[in-house]
Design a protein around this motif. Structure first.
Motif, PDB file in Angstrom:
ATOM      1  N   ALA A 239      13.558   0.268  15.026  1.00 27.37           N
ATOM      2  CA  ALA A 239      12.157   0.151  14.642  1.00 27.37           C
ATOM      3  C   ALA A 239      11.807   1.078  13.488  1.00 27.37           C
ATOM      4  N   MET A 240      10.741   0.722  12.782  1.00 25.14           N
ATOM      5  CA  MET A 240      10.204   1.535  11.710  1.00 25.14           C
ATOM      6  C   MET A 240       9.826   2.922  12.246  1.00 25.14           C
ATOM      7  N   ASN A 241      10.144   3.976  11.480  1.00 22.35           N
ATOM      8  CA  ASN A 241       9.694   5.326  11.802  1.00 22.35           C
ATOM      9  C   ASN A 241       8.244   5.468  11.352  1.00 22.35           C
ATOM     10  N   LEU A 242       7.392   5.985  12.211  1.00 23.91           N
ATOM     11  CA  LEU A 242       5.958   6.084  11.927  1.00 23.91           C
ATOM     12  C   LEU A 242       5.511   7.534  12.074  1.00 23.91           C
ATOM     13  N   LEU A 243       4.996   8.115  10.984  1.00 22.09           N
ATOM     14  CA  LEU A 243       4.601   9.513  10.975  1.00 22.09           C
ATOM     15  C   LEU A 243       3.215   9.688  10.373  1.00 22.09           C
ATOM     16  N   GLU A 244       2.565  10.786  10.731  1.00 24.95           N
ATOM     17  CA  GLU A 244       1.321  11.158  10.078  1.00 24.95           C
ATOM     18  C   GLU A 244       1.625  11.656   8.670  1.00 24.95           C
ATOM     19  N   ALA A 245       0.748  11.353   7.732  1.00 30.10           N
ATOM     20  CA  ALA A 245       0.920  11.830   6.358  1.00 30.10           C
ATOM     21  C   ALA A 245      -0.448  11.946   5.697  1.00 30.10           C
ATOM     22  N   THR A 246      -0.499  12.688   4.624  1.00 24.45           N
ATOM     23  CA  THR A 246      -1.708  12.789   3.809  1.00 24.45           C
ATOM     24  C   THR A 246      -1.333  12.473   2.374  1.00 24.45           C
ATOM     25  N   LEU A 247      -2.113  11.632   1.710  1.00 25.58           N
ATOM     26  CA  LEU A 247      -1.837  11.293   0.316  1.00 25.58           C
ATOM     27  C   LEU A 247      -2.484  12.326  -0.595  1.00 25.58           C
ATOM     28  N   ALA A 248      -1.720  12.788  -1.557  1.00 25.80           N
ATOM     29  CA  ALA A 248      -2.197  13.841  -2.460  1.00 25.80           C
ATOM     30  C   ALA A 248      -1.774  13.511  -3.884  1.00 25.80           C
ATOM     31  N   PRO A 249      -2.538  13.967  -4.901  1.00 24.08           N
ATOM     32  CA  PRO A 249      -2.133  13.742  -6.289  1.00 24.08           C
ATOM     33  C   PRO A 249      -0.863  14.516  -6.615  1.00 24.08           C
ATOM     34  N   ALA A 250      -0.036  13.947  -7.512  1.00 22.77           N
ATOM     35  CA  ALA A 250       1.220  14.602  -7.898  1.00 22.77           C
ATOM     36  C   ALA A 250       1.630  14.148  -9.289  1.00 22.77           C
ATOM     37  N   ASN A 251       1.404  15.015 -10.286  1.00 23.48           N
ATOM     38  CA  ASN A 251       1.839  14.746 -11.668  1.00 23.48           C
ATOM     39  C   ASN A 251       1.392  13.371 -12.166  1.00 23.48           C
ATOM     40  N   GLY A 252       0.116  13.080 -11.962  1.00 20.60           N
ATOM     41  CA  GLY A 252      -0.411  11.806 -12.430  1.00 20.60           C
ATOM     42  C   GLY A 252      -0.161  10.649 -11.493  1.00 20.60           C
ATOM     43  N   GLY A 253       0.544  10.904 -10.405  1.00 20.34           N
ATOM     44  CA  GLY A 253       0.805   9.854  -9.434  1.00 20.34           C
ATOM     45  C   GLY A 253       0.331  10.276  -8.058  1.00 20.34           C
ATOM     46  N   LEU A 254       1.020   9.786  -7.018  1.00 20.37           N
ATOM     47  CA  LEU A 254       0.678  10.123  -5.648  1.00 20.37           C
ATOM     48  C   LEU A 254       1.910  10.620  -4.904  1.00 20.37           C
ATOM     49  N   ALA A 255       1.653  11.512  -3.947  1.00 19.75           N
ATOM     50  CA  ALA A 255       2.710  11.971  -3.053  1.00 19.75           C
ATOM     51  C   ALA A 255       2.207  11.895  -1.629  1.00 19.75           C
ATOM     52  N   ALA A 256       3.124  11.722  -0.709  1.00 22.76           N
ATOM     53  CA  ALA A 256       2.799  11.722   0.713  1.00 22.76           C
ATOM     54  C   ALA A 256       3.257  13.043   1.304  1.00 22.76           C
ATOM     55  N   GLU A 280      -6.443   8.735  -1.495  1.00 20.13           N
ATOM     56  CA  GLU A 280      -6.074  10.064  -1.984  1.00 20.13           C
ATOM     57  C   GLU A 280      -6.893  11.118  -1.240  1.00 20.13           C
ATOM     58  N   GLY A 281      -6.198  12.110  -0.693  1.00 16.85           N
ATOM     59  CA  GLY A 281      -6.846  13.160   0.080  1.00 16.85           C
ATOM     60  C   GLY A 281      -7.119  12.794   1.525  1.00 16.85           C
ATOM     61  N   ARG A 282      -6.695  11.614   1.941  1.00 15.87           N
ATOM     62  CA  ARG A 282      -6.974  11.147   3.296  1.00 15.87           C
ATOM     63  C   ARG A 282      -5.684  11.002   4.112  1.00 15.87           C
ATOM     64  N   SER A 283      -5.849  10.968   5.410  1.00 19.34           N
ATOM     65  CA  SER A 283      -4.709  10.777   6.304  1.00 19.34           C
ATOM     66  C   SER A 283      -4.329   9.298   6.354  1.00 19.34           C
ATOM     67  N   VAL A 284      -3.033   9.048   6.455  1.00 16.30           N
ATOM     68  CA  VAL A 284      -2.507   7.696   6.612  1.00 16.30           C
ATOM     69  C   VAL A 284      -1.353   7.757   7.611  1.00 16.30           C
ATOM     70  N   VAL A 285      -0.914   6.595   8.056  1.00 19.28           N
ATOM     71  CA  VAL A 285       0.348   6.495   8.793  1.00 19.28           C
ATOM     72  C   VAL A 285       1.381   5.970   7.813  1.00 19.28           C
ATOM     73  N   ILE A 286       2.474   6.705   7.656  1.00 20.34           N
ATOM     74  CA  ILE A 286       3.548   6.258   6.760  1.00 20.34           C
ATOM     75  C   ILE A 286       4.658   5.637   7.600  1.00 20.34           C
ATOM     76  N   GLY A 287       5.138   4.478   7.156  1.00 26.20           N
ATOM     77  CA  GLY A 287       6.225   3.788   7.840  1.00 26.20           C
ATOM     78  C   GLY A 287       7.479   3.821   6.986  1.00 26.20           C
ATOM     79  N   ILE A 288       8.562   4.310   7.570  1.00 28.91           N
ATOM     80  CA  ILE A 288       9.839   4.409   6.858  1.00 28.91           C
ATOM     81  C   ILE A 288      10.884   3.665   7.675  1.00 28.91           C
ATOM     82  N   ARG A 289      11.412   2.592   7.143  1.00 27.69           N
ATOM     83  CA  ARG A 289      12.443   1.845   7.871  1.00 27.69           C
ATOM     84  C   ARG A 289      13.769   2.608   7.808  1.00 27.69           C
TER      85      ARG A 289
END
Length: 409
Positions: A239-256, A280-289
């Motif tokens: 199954a997909m791995n599901l973790l808490e994450a926050t999106l943040a700005p990173a060098n003109g792009g986005l990072a989790a 951006e700046g908010r919590s999300v659920v990140i899925g990593i297969r």
């Protein structure tokens, strides 16, 4: 052959239990449609309503151009294959296959023709004189299939027909049923709890949860673009791995930000999912297969911001691949969907963290060349082009402004 269509169908039992709610789904003429979901999600109830074995509480079901809500099961022109083979033990294979035709008082020569044709298709010709006790599980299931084929129905309905077979036979029978359905071209609705069966057999797959349709799409689309967290977590093995994450700005792009680590999202990913910028700046659920993870020692030029670090807890060598379970310093997602998926898998969401709410056990599908060692730290490269993101409040997948419109086609 015929289409099978559900229009706002519901099933409410006398005690008030709502097993199916507002189900709208159309199985096209000659299509192999798979209904999949956890135990108790309503998929078998939906199938039984098509068959006439359960009354329809609301809505209507059509087979071809006929509304069948009030039509007796025998008049619906369908054939069912059950989890149990339901063969008559005192009859031979020939007589079991011929049984329904004889009930309909078909001519003897027509019965013989159809039985022998079905036996040829299913490789049962040498077994026609045997009784069920002298057959293997796979042979019995083929006899049950033969009994359905000879009726030449408008639609086949199959309710977990492979669940009583061992693992090797299941794989073999999956292939046989898929080929048979393609060859004879009969509209088929197939119910299973096994999402591997669903992915390998269905032209389209309908994922159900708590009596409601979540998404219907071709298997690869379900895998690549799940509409919500439940579908993303249910489809895929492991199954997909599901973790808490926050999106943040990173060098003109986005990072989790995952715990104390950051993954820079590829420009390709952000372009394909423009709605991520709204988080951006908010919590999300990140899925990593698991297949998006690899031992960083085997990935050339894997940048630091596309790696995560953890401690290896278990490695399972499978020959062609290595399944690696490693603990990372990041909290697991603890949404309602995650808890339900964990329960269906026979565990609890809390067990994903091993009792530590700030860590998560992540599973990666590594090359067998990996030399990671249990009990030792490991660096893991992440393919950031194919990550998945979900809103933690409503479980909706984050793609673009149109990604939340409807669950069906």
């Amino acid at each position: 052959m015929a289409e099978v269509e559900f229009s706002d169908v519901a099933k409410v039992f006398p005690d008030g239990t709502r097993a199916v709610s507002e189900l709208s789904l159309r199985t096209r003429d000659g299509e192999f449609m798979v209904l999949v979901g956890p135990s108790g999600c309503g998929k078998t109830t939906a199938l039984r309503m098509v068959a006439g074995l359960e009354e329809i509480s609301e809505g209507e079901i059509k087979i071809g151009d006929r509304i069948v809500n009030e039509l007796p099961s025998r008049d619906r022109d369908i054939a069912m294959v059950f989890q149990s083979y339901a063969l008559y033990p005192h009859l031979t294979v020939y007589d079991n296959i011929a049984f329904s035709l004889r009930l309909r008082k078909e001519r003897k020569d027509e019965v013989d023709k159809r039985v022998r044709e079905a036996a040829r298709i299913l490789d049962l010709e040498a077994l026609l004189g045997r009784k069920p006790r002298a057959l293997s599980g796979g042979q019995r299931q083929r006899v049950a299939m033969g009994r359905a084929i000879v009726r030449q129905p408008a639609a086949f309905l199959m309710d977990e027909p492979l669940s009583n077979l061992d693992a090797k036979l299941r794989v073999q029978m999956r292939a046989e049923i898929s080929k048979l359905q393609r060859d004879i071209g009969v509209t088929t609705i197939y119910v299973t709890h096994d999402q591997v069966e669903a992915m390998t057999m269905g032209d389209r797959v309908a994922v159900m949860r708590r009596g409601e349709l979540q998404q219907v799409a071709p298997p690869q689309e379900l895998y690549d673009r799940p509409r919500n967290l439940f579908v993303g977590g249910f489809i895929g093995s492991p199954a997909m791995n599901l973790l808490e994450a926050t999106l943040a700005p990173a060098n003109g792009g986005l990072a989790a930000a995952i715990g104390n680590q950051k993954l820079r999202l590829s420009d390709e990913l952000v372009a394909a999912r423009p709605a991520l910028k709204d988080y951006e700046g908010r919590s999300v659920v990140i899925g990593i297969r698991p297949e998006q993870l690899e031992d960083a020692a085997l990935v050339r030029d894997a940048p630091d911001d596309a790696r995560i670090r953890g401690d290896v807890e278990l490695r399972e060598a499978l020959g062609s691949e290595l399944m690696v379970h490693f603990r990372v310093a990041a909290p697991p997602a603890m949404t309602e969907e995650v808890r339900e998926l964990a329960e269906d898998a026979g565990t609890t969401a809390e067990q994903l963290s091993g009792g530590d709410e700030q860590t998560t056990v992540v599973v990666g599908r590594f090359s067998p060349d990996s030399r990671v060692t249990e009990g030792e730290p490991a660096e893991v490269a992440v393919d950031t082009r194919s990550l998945h993101f979900f809103d933690p409040q409503n479980g909706t997948a984050i793609y673009d402004s149109d990604s939340t419109k409807g669950a069906t086609e």
